[in-house]
Design a protein around this motif. Structure first.
Motif, short mmCIF file in Angstrom:
data_model
loop_
_atom_site.label_atom_id
_atom_site.label_comp_id
_atom_site.label_asym_id
_atom_site.label_seq_id
_atom_site.Cartn_x
_atom_site.Cartn_y
_atom_site.Cartn_z
N ALA A 216 0.70 -1.24 0.03
CA ALA A 216 0.23 0.14 0.15
C ALA A 216 1.14 1.35 -0.03
CB ALA A 216 -0.99 -0.09 1.26
N ASP A 217 0.90 1.94 -1.20
CA ASP A 217 1.70 3.15 -1.36
C ASP A 217 1.03 4.47 -1.39
OD1 ASP A 217 4.61 4.09 -1.49
OD2 ASP A 217 4.31 4.07 -3.79
N GLY A 218 -0.32 4.39 -0.78
CA GLY A 218 -0.96 5.62 -1.10
C GLY A 218 -0.86 6.91 -0.08
N SER A 219 -0.86 7.98 -0.80
CA SER A 219 -0.54 9.23 -0.02
C SER A 219 -1.52 10.47 -0.42
CB SER A 219 0.71 9.65 -0.34
OG SER A 219 0.99 10.70 0.21
N ILE A 220 -1.74 11.41 0.02
CA ILE A 220 -2.43 12.48 -0.08
C ILE A 220 -1.66 13.67 0.01
CG2 ILE A 220 -4.70 13.61 0.39
CD1 ILE A 220 -5.91 11.37 1.38
N SER A 221 -1.79 14.61 -1.02
CA SER A 221 -1.05 15.74 -0.79
C SER A 221 -1.29 16.71 0.29
CB SER A 221 -1.38 16.89 -2.10
OG SER A 221 -0.69 18.03 -1.90
N CYS A 222 -0.20 17.13 0.83
CA CYS A 222 -0.43 18.00 2.29
C CYS A 222 0.26 19.25 1.97
CB CYS A 222 0.18 17.11 3.43
SG CYS A 222 1.79 16.78 3.41
N LEU A 223 0.44 19.63 0.86
CA LEU A 223 1.19 20.98 0.40
C LEU A 223 0.50 22.25 1.21
CD1 LEU A 223 2.00 20.84 -3.54
CD2 LEU A 223 3.63 20.90 -1.18
N ASP A 224 -0.73 22.18 1.29
CA ASP A 224 -1.19 23.33 2.14
C ASP A 224 -1.70 23.09 3.70
OD1 ASP A 224 -1.58 24.79 -0.39
OD2 ASP A 224 -3.60 23.49 -0.74
N ARG A 225 -1.22 21.95 4.12
CA ARG A 225 -1.37 21.53 5.59
C ARG A 225 -0.11 20.73 5.82
NH1 ARG A 225 -6.58 18.78 7.27
NH2 ARG A 225 -5.72 19.24 9.40
N PRO A 226 1.21 21.40 5.57
CA PRO A 226 2.35 20.48 5.94
C PRO A 226 2.71 20.21 7.17
CG PRO A 226 3.03 22.92 5.42
CD PRO A 226 1.49 22.65 5.18
N ALA A 227 1.96 21.13 8.24
CA ALA A 227 2.32 20.74 9.65
C ALA A 227 1.32 19.43 10.04
CB ALA A 227 2.07 22.03 10.43
N GLU A 228 0.33 19.15 9.22
CA GLU A 228 -0.49 17.87 9.67
C GLU A 228 -0.67 16.96 8.56
OE1 GLU A 228 -1.81 18.03 12.57
OE2 GLU A 228 -1.44 20.24 13.36
N GLN A 229 0.43 16.61 8.04
CA GLN A 229 0.36 15.49 7.06
C GLN A 229 -0.08 14.42 7.66
OE1 GLN A 229 4.49 14.28 6.09
NE2 GLN A 229 3.79 13.96 3.82
N GLU A 230 0.30 13.74 8.88
CA GLU A 230 -0.11 12.55 9.49
C GLU A 230 -1.60 12.53 9.60
OE1 GLU A 230 0.20 10.30 13.76
OE2 GLU A 230 2.02 11.35 13.06
N THR A 260 4.72 10.41 9.68
CA THR A 260 5.04 10.45 11.29
C THR A 260 4.25 9.55 11.77
OG1 THR A 260 3.71 12.34 11.29
CG2 THR A 260 6.31 12.62 10.96
N ILE A 261 4.73 9.35 13.16
CA ILE A 261 3.71 8.49 14.26
C ILE A 261 3.70 9.34 15.37
CG2 ILE A 261 3.50 6.19 15.42
CD1 ILE A 261 5.45 5.33 13.56
N PHE A 262 2.86 10.43 15.46
CA PHE A 262 2.64 11.16 16.53
C PHE A 262 1.22 11.34 17.08
CE2 PHE A 262 5.92 14.03 14.06
CZ PHE A 262 6.69 13.49 14.59
N GLU A 263 0.33 11.04 16.29
CA GLU A 263 -0.89 11.06 16.71
C GLU A 263 -1.63 9.71 17.19
OE1 GLU A 263 -1.97 13.95 17.21
OE2 GLU A 263 -0.79 15.12 15.62
N HIS A 264 -2.79 9.75 17.76
CA HIS A 264 -3.21 8.35 18.07
C HIS A 264 -3.87 7.48 17.18
CE1 HIS A 264 -7.62 9.42 17.44
NE2 HIS A 264 -7.39 10.50 17.94
N GLN A 265 -4.18 8.16 15.74
CA GLN A 265 -4.60 7.27 14.81
C GLN A 265 -3.38 6.36 14.45
OE1 GLN A 265 -5.19 10.75 15.16
NE2 GLN A 265 -6.89 11.53 14.28
N THR A 266 -2.41 6.94 14.13
CA THR A 266 -1.30 6.15 13.71
C THR A 266 -0.83 5.34 14.75
OG1 THR A 266 -0.68 8.08 12.30
CG2 THR A 266 0.83 6.20 12.31
N VAL A 267 -0.69 5.55 15.99
CA VAL A 267 -0.15 4.87 16.94
C VAL A 267 -1.20 3.57 17.25
CG1 VAL A 267 0.32 4.89 19.44
CG2 VAL A 267 0.87 6.56 18.35
N CYS A 268 -2.22 3.78 17.19
CA CYS A 268 -3.37 2.76 17.09
C CYS A 268 -3.02 1.63 16.10
CB CYS A 268 -4.45 3.16 17.34
SG CYS A 268 -5.02 4.01 18.96
#
Length: 666
Positions: A216-230, A260-268
């Motif tokens: 799974a190599d998916g991503s979504i552009s975060c150019l307008d929200r670089p601080a919240e990529q995760e 990154t792994i900073f938020e509960h969504q990714t930690v879980c």
């Protein structure tokens, strides 16, 4: 994995570049909390992870006023692994070589992603999610040809369908060369969108059976929200994980790209994976740019569907909407796991920050690392043993891929982050002026003639999810299509006058055609999809008389359906002519009807499919295979035709409305 025979001493910097990995809790065994305990608690944060996030974003903020293209150019020069792809292309020339190709090759060479049971049986099945343009697939094939040439490999891929015109351009990779040649391997879901975040599409994928490897190599552009990529990609990663757990066979492997792994969504999600697999390793390949947050999660030894079956029922309940509560409560996560996640996050964050600081420090001086880059190439080839395999062993073959190469003129993001924020609030009249400037060099006039054989060949009618507006098109450059959509948004929002073609030249043309006894049918230019197109054209087909010439005005060629219908119609006439005119856009003339019975028969099949689609809340997306349309006589001229029509529309809008805006403001 290829073993190096070299005794050459490796410098610490290269060793560090190729060993950016962290295994999570290697000696621990975790069990999932009860399914009843999922999604029941409030959102939570881990302070140590939030501190790491703030540190990283603080360093990223120093780039807010840096012009993006200049920065990318500089970081490319500073990238120690920057010459690997170039070297592979010039010496080995792999099929569909991209940076993703290199990253996958590193991952599959460094870890046993191909389960031992597959090597023993000689049979491998794989599913590749969010896969376009297909570099993971061609990379895996190259690896298998060199290391396990006798293995019987079957693969399925899924991605946002670049041929479904209701998909947003920003959500797709529109390089479709491999897709066109391997169409039977691609699954675009029950609705033909290819959206992995649709539950019906997931259920359709599950029905296709279990597999031993999922990527799974998916991503979504975060150019307008670089601080919240995760957070931007959290829902997509959730769906990718649930999809993988739903289709993997016992002992299977899973490769997932995260950030990154900073938020509960990714930690879980990481805890879910660690409970479901024997091993979970975080790896940043050498060919992954050092300054980004990209990390690959290597999951080995799936412990089986039974372990996660009850949990999947609950997890699928949030599949389309996305979870609003954490998957697990904070207290359900073992402290040893939280500690490991924190250490892993710190490890990758510090590596990234170190690189960003170095690149910032050297930005003005335009420093380089040429000697190191050459050594990195040598080490890459040494440890992975990549060699030429020959076109006969490639999936399609590099030369064949070039036949349907899609020339994209889309520009890369320009300006700094702050520049882009300012441009988002640009006045409408200035954006219209910018659109006009972008199309100023488009060929505006010309004529194209086609003689099509009497038999169009069999139909292949594809149904899909209804969409109201053309958001993407293989037959139009993305920026120009975006300008067209913007113009019509302004027309509808401001109730501006827009009549193209203008009534006077149109009426004059209609009078001329009436004198020549030629029947004219008007359709109307718009990005909106005409739900009655098939019925309108069917009425035309039923009324065609032998020897008759008919003309289509304002007929859009942006979609597969419209093009397919014109292609079908063209086979009922001696000649098809498309003329570009500044006053009318395009004029499609079908000269001298000849035995239209085959076309009438085909349209009866289309009408029947149309009624079936309507009853099932679907639409006809296409009536011919996309490969046939791309190989048709019309295809080489479609970009020119569509761009010219859009240029005329934009010029007309600018002339009529821009000056009126100025007068109103003055």
């Amino acid at each position: 994995m290829h073993e190096s025979n070299s005794s050459r001493e490796i410098c610490p910097e290269i060793d560090k570049l190729f060993n950016k990995r962290y295994e999570l809790c290697a000696n621990e065994v975790f069990n999932l909390p009860s399914a009843d305990c999922m999604f029941v608690g409030p959102p939570w944060k881990i302070k140590a992870l939030q501190d790491l996030k703030n540190t990283l974003n603080g360093i990223k903020n120093s780039l807010n006023d840096v012009e993006l293209q200049s920065w990318h150019s500089h970081t490319n020069k500073m990238n120690p692994a920057g010459e690997i792809q170039w070297h592979l292309r010039t010496t080995i020339n792999p099929e569909l070589l991209t940076q993703a190709w290199c990253k996958f090759y590193e991952n599959v060479s460094s870890f046993p992603l191909i389960p031992q049971s597959c090597l023993d049986s000689g049979i491998l099945t794989s599913v590749h999610l969010c896969e376009a343009p297909g570099a993971f697939i061609t990379s895996l094939n190259h690896y298998l040809q060199l290391n396990h040439p006798k293995i019987n490999w079957t693969w399925t891929a899924s991605t946002m369908n670049p041929h479904y015109e209701g998909n947003l351009l920003t959500l797709m990779i529109n390089d479709d060369r491999l897709i066109l040649h391997t169409a039977d391997h691609w699954y675009f879901g029950e609705d033909n969108t290819g959206d992995v975040m649709s539950l019906k599409n997931l259920e359709g994928l599950v029905k296709r059976g279990k597999t031993m490897l999922v990527t799974a190599d998916g991503s979504i552009s975060c150019l307008d929200r670089p601080a919240e990529q995760e957070l931007v990609v959290a829902h997509l990663h959730y769906c990718e994980v649930i999809a993988a757990l739903s289709i993997l066979a016992d002992g299977g492997s899973f490769l997932l790209k995260i950030f990154t792994i900073f938020e509960h969504q990714t930690v879980c999600l990481m805890y879910l994976l660690r409970c479901c697999f024997d091993r979970v390793i975080l790896n940043k390949p050498a060919t992954s740019k050092e300054g980004n947050s990209e990390v690959y999660v290597i999951c080995l030894g799936f412990r089986g569907q039974e372990r996660v079956q009850e949990h999947l029922k609950v997890l699928r309940g949030c599949y389309e909407s996305g979870p609003t509560a954490p998957i697990f409560q904070r207290e359900d996560l073992p402290e040893v796991f939280v500690s490991e996640i924190t250490q892993a996050s710190k490890f990758f964050m510090e590596l990234q920050c170190e690189v960003i600081k170095r690149n910032v420090a050297t930005f003005a001086e335009k420093d380089s690392v040429n000697n190191l880059r050459a050594d990195v190439v040598k080490h890459f080839l040494d440890i992975y043993g990549i060699e030429w395999i020959g076109e006969e062993k490639e999936i399609v073959g590099k030369s064949k891929l070039e036949i349907f190469k899609y020339q994209i003129m889309g520009r890369k993001s320009q300006g700094s982050f702050n520049d882009r924020k300012r441009k988002a609030h640009m006045q409408e009249k200035l954006r219209l002026k910018a659109a006009q400037m972008d199309v100023r060099t488009v060929l505006a006039e010309g004529e194209f003639s086609f003689h099509l054989p009497n038999d169009p060949g069999p139909l292949k009618i594809i149904l899909g999810k209804p969409f109201e507006k053309v958001l993407s098109s293989r037959f139009c450059e993305s920026i120009i299509l975006g300008h067209l959509s913007f113009c019509f948004e302004q027309i509808n929002g401001r109730r501006l006058k827009c009549e193209f073609p203008h009534v006077k030249p149109k009426n004059r043309f209609l009078e001329e055609m009436q004198k020549e006894n030629k029947r004219v049918y008007s359709f109307g230019y718009s990005p909106a999809v005409d739900p009655n197109l098939i019925r309108k054209v069917n009425e035309i087909v039923e009324s065609i008389e032998e020897g008759q010439t008919i003309i289509l005005l304002e007929y859009s060629l942006l979609t597969q359906l419209n093009l397919g219908i014109l292609y079908l119609l063209g086979h009922a006439f001696e000649k098809l002519v498309i003329q570009l005119r500044q006053d009318l856009g395009s004029v499609v003339t079908l000269n001298n009807a000849r035995k239209p019975d085959k076309v009438r028969e085909a349209f009866r099949e289309i009408i029947e499919a149309f009624e079936t689609a309507k009853a099932n809340n679907k639409v006809i997306v296409s009536i011919f295979p996309i490969t046939k349309l791309c190989a048709s006589e019309l295809n080489p001229y479609l970009l020119t035709i569509n761009h010219a029509v859009i240029k005329h529309i934009i010029d007309h809008l600018y002339t009529i409305n821009y000056l009126s805006w100025v007068r109103k403001e003055n």
